[in-house]
Design a protein around this motif. Sequence first.
Motif, mmCIF file in Angstrom:
data_model
loop_
_atom_site.group_PDB
_atom_site.id
_atom_site.type_symbol
_atom_site.label_atom_id
_atom_site.label_comp_id
_atom_site.label_asym_id
_atom_site.label_seq_id
_atom_site.Cartn_x
_atom_site.Cartn_y
_atom_site.Cartn_z
ATOM 1 N N ILE A 1 0.846 -1.195 0.000
ATOM 2 C CA ILE A 1 0.000 0.000 0.000
ATOM 3 C C ILE A 1 0.884 1.249 0.000
ATOM 4 C CG2 ILE A 1 -1.735 1.304 1.292
ATOM 5 C CD1 ILE A 1 -2.705 -1.496 2.314
ATOM 6 N N PRO A 2 0.756 2.068 -1.043
ATOM 7 C CA PRO A 2 1.634 3.239 -1.140
ATOM 8 C C PRO A 2 1.280 4.305 -0.103
ATOM 9 C CG PRO A 2 0.003 3.266 -2.887
ATOM 10 C CD PRO A 2 -0.187 1.973 -2.159
ATOM 11 N N TYR A 3 2.200 5.237 0.068
ATOM 12 C CA TYR A 3 1.919 6.356 0.972
ATOM 13 C C TYR A 3 0.691 7.120 0.502
ATOM 14 C CZ TYR A 3 6.078 6.155 3.928
ATOM 15 O OH TYR A 3 7.012 5.780 4.855
ATOM 16 N N LYS A 4 0.614 7.324 -0.798
ATOM 17 C CA LYS A 4 -0.542 8.046 -1.328
ATOM 18 C C LYS A 4 -1.243 7.175 -2.346
ATOM 19 C CE LYS A 4 0.837 12.884 -0.938
ATOM 20 N NZ LYS A 4 2.319 12.965 -0.978
ATOM 21 N N ILE A 5 -2.546 6.987 -2.145
ATOM 22 C CA ILE A 5 -3.317 6.285 -3.162
ATOM 23 C C ILE A 5 -4.004 7.345 -4.014
ATOM 24 C CG2 ILE A 5 -5.099 4.574 -3.636
ATOM 25 C CD1 ILE A 5 -4.727 3.474 -0.826
ATOM 26 N N TYR A 6 -3.529 7.491 -5.231
ATOM 27 C CA TYR A 6 -4.152 8.435 -6.160
ATOM 28 C C TYR A 6 -5.059 7.684 -7.109
ATOM 29 C CZ TYR A 6 -1.282 12.553 -5.128
ATOM 30 O OH TYR A 6 -0.714 13.644 -4.547
ATOM 31 N N LEU A 7 -6.166 8.273 -7.422
ATOM 32 C CA LEU A 7 -6.958 7.779 -8.543
ATOM 33 C C LEU A 7 -6.440 8.525 -9.762
ATOM 34 C CD1 LEU A 7 -10.497 8.064 -6.902
ATOM 35 C CD2 LEU A 7 -9.084 6.005 -7.097
ATOM 36 N N ASN A 8 -6.781 8.045 -10.962
ATOM 37 C CA ASN A 8 -6.430 8.880 -12.111
ATOM 38 C C ASN A 8 -7.615 9.774 -12.456
ATOM 39 O OD1 ASN A 8 -8.085 7.646 -14.134
ATOM 40 N ND2 ASN A 8 -6.690 5.894 -14.048
ATOM 41 N N GLU A 9 -7.354 10.714 -13.341
ATOM 42 C CA GLU A 9 -8.336 11.743 -13.674
ATOM 43 C C GLU A 9 -9.692 11.162 -14.087
ATOM 44 O OE1 GLU A 9 -6.333 15.320 -15.451
ATOM 45 O OE2 GLU A 9 -7.726 14.794 -17.062
ATOM 46 N N ASN A 10 -9.643 10.048 -14.815
ATOM 47 C CA ASN A 10 -10.899 9.462 -15.305
ATOM 48 C C ASN A 10 -11.682 8.763 -14.205
ATOM 49 O OD1 ASN A 10 -10.257 10.275 -17.919
ATOM 50 N ND2 ASN A 10 -8.935 8.464 -18.162
ATOM 51 N N GLU A 11 -11.035 8.596 -13.045
ATOM 52 C CA GLU A 11 -11.732 7.926 -11.940
ATOM 53 C C GLU A 11 -12.414 8.923 -11.001
ATOM 54 O OE1 GLU A 11 -9.251 3.910 -11.080
ATOM 55 O OE2 GLU A 11 -8.078 5.757 -11.006
ATOM 56 N N ILE A 12 -12.308 10.225 -11.290
ATOM 57 C CA ILE A 12 -13.082 11.207 -10.521
ATOM 58 C C ILE A 12 -14.560 10.876 -10.774
ATOM 59 C CG2 ILE A 12 -13.656 13.650 -10.218
ATOM 60 C CD1 ILE A 12 -10.920 14.355 -11.347
ATOM 61 N N PRO A 13 -15.371 10.824 -9.710
ATOM 62 C CA PRO A 13 -16.773 10.454 -9.913
ATOM 63 C C PRO A 13 -17.471 11.345 -10.961
ATOM 64 C CG PRO A 13 -16.258 10.552 -7.575
ATOM 65 C CD PRO A 13 -15.052 11.061 -8.299
ATOM 66 N N LYS A 14 -18.338 10.743 -11.747
ATOM 67 C CA LYS A 14 -19.116 11.492 -12.739
ATOM 68 C C LYS A 14 -20.540 11.733 -12.256
ATOM 69 C CE LYS A 14 -16.237 10.024 -16.581
ATOM 70 N NZ LYS A 14 -15.159 9.547 -15.674
ATOM 71 N N GLN A 15 -20.849 11.150 -11.100
ATOM 72 C CA GLN A 15 -22.149 11.383 -10.466
ATOM 73 C C GLN A 15 -21.929 11.605 -8.975
ATOM 74 O OE1 GLN A 15 -24.071 7.622 -11.608
ATOM 75 N NE2 GLN A 15 -25.481 8.843 -12.836
ATOM 76 N N TRP A 16 -22.801 12.426 -8.374
ATOM 77 C CA TRP A 16 -22.823 12.540 -6.919
ATOM 78 C C TRP A 16 -23.809 11.514 -6.381
ATOM 79 C CZ3 TRP A 16 -23.869 17.880 -8.942
ATOM 80 C CH2 TRP A 16 -22.717 18.688 -8.946
ATOM 81 N N TYR A 17 -23.571 11.042 -5.171
ATOM 82 C CA TYR A 17 -24.462 10.069 -4.541
ATOM 83 C C TYR A 17 -25.286 10.747 -3.446
ATOM 84 C CZ TYR A 17 -25.864 6.505 -1.182
ATOM 85 O OH TYR A 17 -26.566 5.762 -0.283
ATOM 86 N N ASN A 18 -26.571 10.501 -3.491
ATOM 87 C CA ASN A 18 -27.520 11.105 -2.554
ATOM 88 C C ASN A 18 -27.879 10.088 -1.473
ATOM 89 O OD1 ASN A 18 -29.609 12.473 -1.318
ATOM 90 N ND2 ASN A 18 -31.004 12.382 -3.086
ATOM 91 N N VAL A 19 -27.274 10.205 -0.309
ATOM 92 C CA VAL A 19 -27.455 9.203 0.758
ATOM 93 C C VAL A 19 -28.910 9.143 1.226
ATOM 94 C CG1 VAL A 19 -26.895 10.713 2.731
ATOM 95 C CG2 VAL A 19 -26.360 8.271 2.865
ATOM 96 N N ARG A 20 -29.647 10.248 1.036
ATOM 97 C CA ARG A 20 -31.070 10.246 1.436
ATOM 98 C C ARG A 20 -31.858 9.134 0.751
ATOM 99 N NH1 ARG A 20 -32.425 16.079 -0.522
ATOM 100 N NH2 ARG A 20 -30.450 15.763 -1.584
ATOM 101 N N SER A 21 -31.410 8.747 -0.482
ATOM 102 C CA SER A 21 -32.149 7.727 -1.226
ATOM 103 C C SER A 21 -32.158 6.400 -0.478
ATOM 104 C CB SER A 21 -31.547 7.555 -2.622
ATOM 105 O OG SER A 21 -30.216 7.065 -2.516
ATOM 106 N N ASP A 22 -31.167 6.176 0.370
ATOM 107 C CA ASP A 22 -31.096 4.919 1.123
ATOM 108 C C ASP A 22 -31.563 5.057 2.570
ATOM 109 O OD1 ASP A 22 -30.168 2.817 -0.664
ATOM 110 O OD2 ASP A 22 -28.356 4.029 -0.890
ATOM 111 N N MET A 23 -32.021 6.234 2.958
ATOM 112 C CA MET A 23 -32.482 6.418 4.349
ATOM 113 C C MET A 23 -33.959 6.053 4.455
ATOM 114 S SD MET A 23 -30.558 10.064 5.194
ATOM 115 C CE MET A 23 -31.277 10.341 6.821
ATOM 116 N N LYS A 24 -34.272 5.190 5.426
ATOM 117 C CA LYS A 24 -35.685 4.855 5.650
ATOM 118 C C LYS A 24 -36.388 6.051 6.263
ATOM 119 C CE LYS A 24 -35.461 -0.110 6.327
ATOM 120 N NZ LYS A 24 -34.058 -0.164 6.775
ATOM 121 N N ASN A 25 -35.780 6.628 7.298
ATOM 122 C CA ASN A 25 -36.307 7.867 7.871
ATOM 123 C C ASN A 25 -35.623 9.023 7.177
ATOM 124 O OD1 ASN A 25 -37.775 6.371 9.737
ATOM 125 N ND2 ASN A 25 -36.104 6.388 11.224
#
Length: 457
Positions: free
Chosen positions: A7-31
């Motif tokens: 495991i390296p000191y820094k785990i970098y993703l590459n540019e293409n791995e930046i998320p293309k969507q945001w995730y809305n946690v409310r969609s999984d909340m029962k309350n």
Amino acid sequence: MSEEKKIPYKIYLNENEIPKQWYNVRSDMKNKPAPLINPGTHEPMGFDDLRPVFCDELIKQELDNDTAFFDIPQEIQDFYKMYRPSPLVRAYCLEKALGTPAKIYYKFEGNNTSGSHKLNSAIAQAYYAKEQGLKGLTTETGAGQWGTALSMACAYLGLDLKVFMVKVSYEQKPFRREVMRTYGASVTPSPSMETEIGKKINAEHPGTTGSLGCAISEAVEVATTNPGYRYVLGSVLNQVLLHQSVIGLETKAALDKYGIVPDMIIGCAGGGSNLGGLISPFMGEKLRGEKDYRIIAVEPASCPSFTRGVYAYDFCDTGMVCPLAKMYTLGSNFIPSANHAGGLRYHGMSPILSQLYADGYMEAVSVEQTSVFEAAEQFARTEGILPAPESSHAIRVAIDEAMKCKETGEEKTIVFGLTGTGYFDLVAYQKYNDGEMTDFIPTDEDLKKSIATLPKV
Ligand SMILES: *Cc1c(COP(=O)(O)O)cnc(C)c1O
């Protein structure tokens, strides 16, 4: 050990791995988090009610409890590429200094001029304002990170920006003010004499050093009385947590690359946006019953919304012009001591995190300022980065948890959010270095007084 070496000191993703969507946690909340309500009628605020204050597209995001993923517009993705992906760092040096068997990782969001994670939402909010054809935005800033981030975003997109800066920070952090002005924003200390609410607060609390709650009221007043302007907020709101999910999605992708599963995820909590963003995909798994993690919010003992507040509808601002939000709160007229972690001095908390906390999905602890700076110093000396005081709340608890592992011999994996850098917080560091830092903790009487003024809903 040998497996770990990979495991390296820094785990970098590459540019293409930046998320293309945001995730809305409310969609999984029962309350679902409780809706914003009108302060007069106590009816839930709908799209039309919020339009005078907020941008249209952002209101849609605010009210949407069901859509799991939102596409990130290409222009925002391109902006993200200038400073993202942010590194996930294995704190090998800190682990060694602590002598702990725990494995510590931090997601570092300080690699941009604003010095914090706030740029992730600033660019999104400015983008939707621009799309709507607006002239400009108004906002408040406490420590100055949000104002700086929004100044950068508005400069990039050619929008006008007026920032109300909490007076204590305006005076303590003149350099941050100049950064904002360099990006073209106008900056006014709050409470000011430029707004009706500012004049009123100044009259009622002569000599006040201000609070985020006051500055919000002023910024909302200016937005709603000037055509072509809207108000934007850097934390607390559902939309901000949505944008900040980019932090958690990147963290998860980086961990997944190496098959790392955290035992606990720790973040500082002011209005809850960095913590909400960091934990989003992990909380999603927890809510869906797929995995379990300990999730810990860390707040200052001087402004302890989760640990000593009440879960109730309250005003988001001191002037009581904003909608009411149901959240853990100390009361909207709670003015915390001049604590050095300016970004954590908010009386309330994100409604999403409040609901998750009320439902037992996360824990909260409060820590005292001096012990936070001890952790900051230890971190700076081992990992090299000079952390923001806000971020150092998370460092404090990460170190505490790692030391518990040292006692028990458990090799737990700890992930924490390092939200920013502390270059503009050197007055605070000076106080600490000179041994002049104090730990202010409000008394039960203090809290009772401000909590007694909660609106009756
Ligand atoms: C604003 C800020 C925070 C706290 O805000 P949240 O909305 O709770 O994330 C934490 N750290 C830094 C560096 C900040 O600028």
